[in-house]
Design a protein around this motif. Structure first.
Motif, PDB file in Angstrom:
ATOM      1  N   VAL A 297      32.697 -38.864  51.565  1.00  0.00           N
ATOM      2  CA  VAL A 297      31.509 -38.834  50.699  1.00  0.00           C
ATOM      3  C   VAL A 297      30.238 -38.728  51.534  1.00  0.00           C
ATOM      4  O   VAL A 297      29.333 -37.928  51.223  1.00  0.00           O
ATOM      5  CB  VAL A 297      31.474 -40.093  49.802  1.00  0.00           C
ATOM      6  CG1 VAL A 297      30.154 -40.168  49.046  1.00  0.00           C
ATOM      7  CG2 VAL A 297      32.630 -40.074  48.813  1.00  0.00           C
ATOM      8  N   LEU A 298      30.158 -39.499  52.597  1.00  0.00           N
ATOM      9  CA  LEU A 298      28.977 -39.436  53.464  1.00  0.00           C
ATOM     10  C   LEU A 298      28.880 -38.089  54.175  1.00  0.00           C
ATOM     11  O   LEU A 298      27.780 -37.559  54.382  1.00  0.00           O
ATOM     12  CB  LEU A 298      29.013 -40.581  54.476  1.00  0.00           C
ATOM     13  CG  LEU A 298      28.755 -41.973  53.889  1.00  0.00           C
ATOM     14  CD1 LEU A 298      29.053 -43.063  54.910  1.00  0.00           C
ATOM     15  CD2 LEU A 298      27.314 -42.095  53.398  1.00  0.00           C
TER      16      LEU A 298
ATOM     17  N   LEU B 203      18.774 -53.275  60.710  1.00  0.00           N
ATOM     18  CA  LEU B 203      19.125 -52.111  61.530  1.00  0.00           C
ATOM     19  C   LEU B 203      19.247 -50.841  60.692  1.00  0.00           C
ATOM     20  O   LEU B 203      18.914 -49.747  61.165  1.00  0.00           O
ATOM     21  CB  LEU B 203      20.439 -52.381  62.264  1.00  0.00           C
ATOM     22  CG  LEU B 203      20.922 -51.279  63.224  1.00  0.00           C
ATOM     23  CD1 LEU B 203      19.879 -51.031  64.310  1.00  0.00           C
ATOM     24  CD2 LEU B 203      22.263 -51.649  63.838  1.00  0.00           C
ATOM     25  N   GLY B 204      19.710 -50.977  59.434  1.00  0.00           N
ATOM     26  CA  GLY B 204      19.958 -49.811  58.587  1.00  0.00           C
ATOM     27  C   GLY B 204      18.758 -48.886  58.443  1.00  0.00           C
ATOM     28  O   GLY B 204      18.847 -47.686  58.753  1.00  0.00           O
ATOM     29  N   PRO B 205      17.599 -49.397  57.992  1.00  0.00           N
ATOM     30  CA  PRO B 205      16.435 -48.516  57.861  1.00  0.00           C
ATOM     31  C   PRO B 205      15.961 -47.947  59.195  1.00  0.00           C
ATOM     32  O   PRO B 205      15.549 -46.787  59.268  1.00  0.00           O
ATOM     33  CB  PRO B 205      15.371 -49.440  57.248  1.00  0.00           C
ATOM     34  CG  PRO B 205      16.140 -50.514  56.571  1.00  0.00           C
ATOM     35  CD  PRO B 205      17.355 -50.726  57.423  1.00  0.00           C
ATOM     36  N   GLU B 206      16.004 -48.797  60.249  1.00  0.00           N
ATOM     37  CA  GLU B 206      15.559 -48.315  61.561  1.00  0.00           C
ATOM     38  C   GLU B 206      16.478 -47.220  62.077  1.00  0.00           C
ATOM     39  O   GLU B 206      16.024 -46.183  62.587  1.00  0.00           O
ATOM     40  CB  GLU B 206      15.514 -49.487  62.551  1.00  0.00           C
ATOM     41  CG  GLU B 206      14.465 -50.534  62.239  1.00  0.00           C
ATOM     42  CD  GLU B 206      13.050 -50.005  62.382  1.00  0.00           C
ATOM     43  OE1 GLU B 206      12.844 -49.049  63.157  1.00  0.00           O
ATOM     44  OE2 GLU B 206      12.149 -50.519  61.702  1.00  0.00           O
ATOM     45  N   LEU B 207      17.800 -47.447  61.961  1.00  0.00           N
ATOM     46  CA  LEU B 207      18.758 -46.444  62.407  1.00  0.00           C
ATOM     47  C   LEU B 207      18.638 -45.168  61.594  1.00  0.00           C
ATOM     48  O   LEU B 207      18.640 -44.048  62.142  1.00  0.00           O
ATOM     49  CB  LEU B 207      20.176 -47.009  62.295  1.00  0.00           C
ATOM     50  CG  LEU B 207      21.320 -46.078  62.712  1.00  0.00           C
ATOM     51  CD1 LEU B 207      21.236 -45.785  64.210  1.00  0.00           C
ATOM     52  CD2 LEU B 207      22.675 -46.691  62.360  1.00  0.00           C
ATOM     53  N   ALA B 208      18.501 -45.333  60.273  1.00  0.00           N
ATOM     54  CA  ALA B 208      18.384 -44.161  59.405  1.00  0.00           C
ATOM     55  C   ALA B 208      17.133 -43.354  59.724  1.00  0.00           C
ATOM     56  O   ALA B 208      17.177 -42.121  59.839  1.00  0.00           O
ATOM     57  CB  ALA B 208      18.370 -44.611  57.938  1.00  0.00           C
TER      58      ALA B 208
ATOM     59  N   ASN C  76      23.202 -34.828  59.727  1.00  0.00           N
ATOM     60  CA  ASN C  76      23.880 -35.394  60.889  1.00  0.00           C
ATOM     61  C   ASN C  76      23.798 -36.916  60.904  1.00  0.00           C
ATOM     62  O   ASN C  76      24.691 -37.591  61.412  1.00  0.00           O
ATOM     63  CB  ASN C  76      23.286 -34.821  62.179  1.00  0.00           C
ATOM     64  CG  ASN C  76      23.644 -33.363  62.361  1.00  0.00           C
ATOM     65  OD1 ASN C  76      24.712 -32.917  61.950  1.00  0.00           O
ATOM     66  ND2 ASN C  76      22.746 -32.588  62.965  1.00  0.00           N
ATOM     67  N   MET C  77      22.719 -37.463  60.349  1.00  0.00           N
ATOM     68  CA  MET C  77      22.613 -38.911  60.211  1.00  0.00           C
ATOM     69  C   MET C  77      23.774 -39.451  59.377  1.00  0.00           C
ATOM     70  O   MET C  77      24.416 -40.454  59.734  1.00  0.00           O
ATOM     71  CB  MET C  77      21.286 -39.277  59.550  1.00  0.00           C
ATOM     72  CG  MET C  77      21.082 -40.771  59.302  1.00  0.00           C
ATOM     73  SD  MET C  77      19.971 -41.105  57.929  1.00  0.00           S
ATOM     74  CE  MET C  77      21.036 -40.759  56.531  1.00  0.00           C
ATOM     75  N   ASN C  78      24.076 -38.786  58.267  1.00  0.00           N
ATOM     76  CA  ASN C  78      25.179 -39.225  57.416  1.00  0.00           C
ATOM     77  C   ASN C  78      26.536 -39.020  58.095  1.00  0.00           C
ATOM     78  O   ASN C  78      27.490 -39.755  57.822  1.00  0.00           O
ATOM     79  CB  ASN C  78      25.132 -38.483  56.078  1.00  0.00           C
ATOM     80  CG  ASN C  78      24.064 -39.030  55.157  1.00  0.00           C
ATOM     81  OD1 ASN C  78      24.109 -40.181  54.742  1.00  0.00           O
ATOM     82  ND2 ASN C  78      23.068 -38.203  54.856  1.00  0.00           N
ATOM     83  N   LEU C  79      26.630 -38.043  58.979  1.00  0.00           N
ATOM     84  CA  LEU C  79      27.864 -37.857  59.746  1.00  0.00           C
ATOM     85  C   LEU C  79      28.115 -39.056  60.664  1.00  0.00           C
ATOM     86  O   LEU C  79      29.250 -39.522  60.801  1.00  0.00           O
ATOM     87  CB  LEU C  79      27.765 -36.573  60.571  1.00  0.00           C
ATOM     88  CG  LEU C  79      29.056 -36.087  61.242  1.00  0.00           C
ATOM     89  CD1 LEU C  79      30.120 -35.758  60.212  1.00  0.00           C
ATOM     90  CD2 LEU C  79      28.762 -34.867  62.112  1.00  0.00           C
ATOM     91  N   VAL C  80      27.059 -39.581  61.271  1.00  0.00           N
ATOM     92  CA  VAL C  80      27.185 -40.784  62.102  1.00  0.00           C
ATOM     93  C   VAL C  80      27.639 -41.978  61.254  1.00  0.00           C
ATOM     94  O   VAL C  80      28.521 -42.746  61.653  1.00  0.00           O
ATOM     95  CB  VAL C  80      25.842 -41.091  62.804  1.00  0.00           C
ATOM     96  CG1 VAL C  80      25.908 -42.442  63.525  1.00  0.00           C
ATOM     97  CG2 VAL C  80      25.487 -39.984  63.779  1.00  0.00           C
TER      98      VAL C  80
END
Length: 497
Positions: A369-370, A447-452, A463-467
């Motif tokens: 899905v991601l 971490l979620g918002p910062e990483l995103a 590619n972010m969603n691939l990670v």
């Protein structure tokens, strides 16, 4: 006569603890349904006020603070992280305070006071530091409400009913996630900030009233114990017997998973030679258990994913479709609707089939899905519908990963408590457990918002969603190995704790 009336009023308001005089409404105020509903409303309020701000944060930063447009994403991520970071720091504090206080009500109200202050600052604030402090206060509130609320739930319903209770609560509070961004965007579009924060203060008032009224079951039993003339009083030894029976039933339920009682005793026995810090914070020795650590990891990744969606949906909606706050809020609808519908079902499945299959299946499902979230591109109606469909599919996976972590952690600590009751004391380490769980969850939200935000700017949204898909795949593997005990293929045909 007058002193009796005064004592009755003071006890009704829970200002004094004179157990010889019952407070008004003791029976319904200590009813299981009312206690669980109070916890649910508390969690709902926290998430609703959190989500109410998410779609209008870009507008707040641009209109009220004057942040340049190219700095909006980084500041949105920073404010979301400030909330979660404060919760990381204060969750263990909330757990330790709760285990040292005679009731859960006082720290529960402390959390609400912090949330009230945060809401006022968000409404009046016109500078970035004020908004950051407000988000920190929201994080402190979240630390208390989640830690105290989950511990209160476990004490009220018992471990054998925790899965479906948590599933039902999460289903209800998902309405906060579901409606808040939409309501926030709509009210901001139609009424501006007064309408947005007006509904926030109204919900806070309801939450305050319920937290003030609730009486924990252990407190209610103290009043009943004092009422020696009441025919309905349940003797304390019978209460203890019922609790023992519930614990035994729960132990029997997990017996095929955890092995024989002799094996349980050896696996969960805590050495007597514990340092002073471990005796002050008795949850610490339990952290050597890989199952408990994996349960915390599951909570962390769940929060990481939620933080990712909160931080990127408004900005993606603006970049891809030129959406304003109102339409950005609408995009949260498909993400949350399946969480609302499927939350209780997944919770029941956890109670019925165990934590392992639900956790493994849900995280494995999220991988493709991601990956498919790479498909939506800037465009018109067809791309908007495609993005909404992908968010709906993501909501199904998010509904499945909510209950396993909490139920698994509770089951493990329950075993430690059964084998080492003298080490943990009468109350057990449950508030500390959920304090740590809240801390880990908040770390994921930090971490979620910062990483995103960082990945989205550097490698693009797809590619972010691939990670994130790769992270979910790794989490599914760890769940298969550790959650619910090691699988038979790794232990010669037996589950092993």
């Amino acid at each position: 006569m007058a002193p009796s009336i005064v004592r009755k009023v003071l006890n009704t308001l829970q200002i004094t603890a004179d157990y010889s005089v019952k407070p008004a409404g003791l029976q319904w105020r200590s009813n299981t349904l009312f206690i669980v509903a109070t916890v649910a409303v508390g969690l709902f309020t926290d998430l609703f006020l959190y989500g109410l701000i998410v779609p209008i944060l870009p507008s707040m930063l641009q209109d009220k603070v004057g942040v340049p447009k190219d700095q909006i994403q980084s500041n949105v991520s920073g404010l979301l992280a400030a909330y979660a970071g404060a919760s990381v720091v204060f969750s263990p504090v909330a757990g330790i305070m709760a285990d040292r206080m005679s009731t859960r009500q006082a720290p529960f109200l402390i959390g609400l006071l912090a949330l009230f202050g945060a809401t006022i600052m968000l409404y009046l604030g016109t500078t970035l530091p004020v908004l950051a402090i407000a988000r920190v206060l929201q994080g402190i509130s979240a630390a208390f409400v989640w830690t105290i609320g989950l511990a209160l739930c476990l004490e009220t319903v018992g471990p054998e009913n925790l899965g479906k209770t948590i599933g039902s609560i999460f289903s209800f509070i998902s309405v906060g996630n579901l409606c808040a961004p939409l309501v926030g965007g709509l009210l901001y579009d139609k009424t501006g900030y007064p309408g947005v924060f007006g509904i926030g203060f109204a919900i806070l008032a309801v939450d305050f009233l319920m937290r003030l009224l609730v009486i924990e079951k252990k407190v209610a039993r103290r009043y009943e114990a004092e009422d020696s003339d009441s025919a309905n009083t349940t003797p304390s030894h019978q209460q203890d017997g019922n609790a023992d029976e519930a614990q035994q039933e729960e132990a029997d339920e997990y017996q095929p998973l955890l092995g024989s009682k002799e094996e349980d005793h050896a696996a969960f026995k805590i050495s007597d030679n514990q340092p002073k810090l471990a005796r002050m914070i008795p949850i610490l020795p339990c952290l050597a258990d890989p199952r408990l650590l994996t349960a915390f990891l599951v909570a962390f990744i769940q929060a990481l994913l939620l933080g990712n969606f909160d931080a990127t949906i408004p900005t993606v909606a603006g970049d891809y479709f030129n959406f304003d706050s109102l339409h950005s809020g609408v995009l949260f609808l498909p993400l949350g609707v399946f969480d609302f519908i499927l939350g209780p079902i997944f919770g029941w499945c956890v109670d019925r089939f165990g934590t392992k299959p639900i956790a493994v299946i849900s995280y494995t499902y999220l991988v493709p899905v991601l990956v498919l979230l790479r498909l939506p591109q800037p465009g018109g109606k067809s791309q908007i519908l495609l993005y909404g469909a992908m968010l709906a599919l993501s909501g199904i996976g998010l509904a499945g990963i909510g209950a396993p972590s909490i139920v698994e952690a509770g089951a493990i600590v329950q075993k430690y408590y059964e084998v080492n009751p003298e080490f943990f004391g009468e109350e057990g380490p449950y508030a500390q457990l959920y304090g740590l769980n809240s801390m880990v969850f908040s770390a994921g939200l930090t971490l979620g918002p910062e990483l995103a935000g960082e990945l989205k700017e550097r490698i693009g949204y797809g590619n972010m969603n691939l990670v994130l898909a790769a992270i979910c795949l790794l989490t599914a593997v760890l769940c298969f190995v550790y959650i619910g005990g090691k699988p038979r293929m790794l232990t010669g045909g037996r589950y092993k704790s």
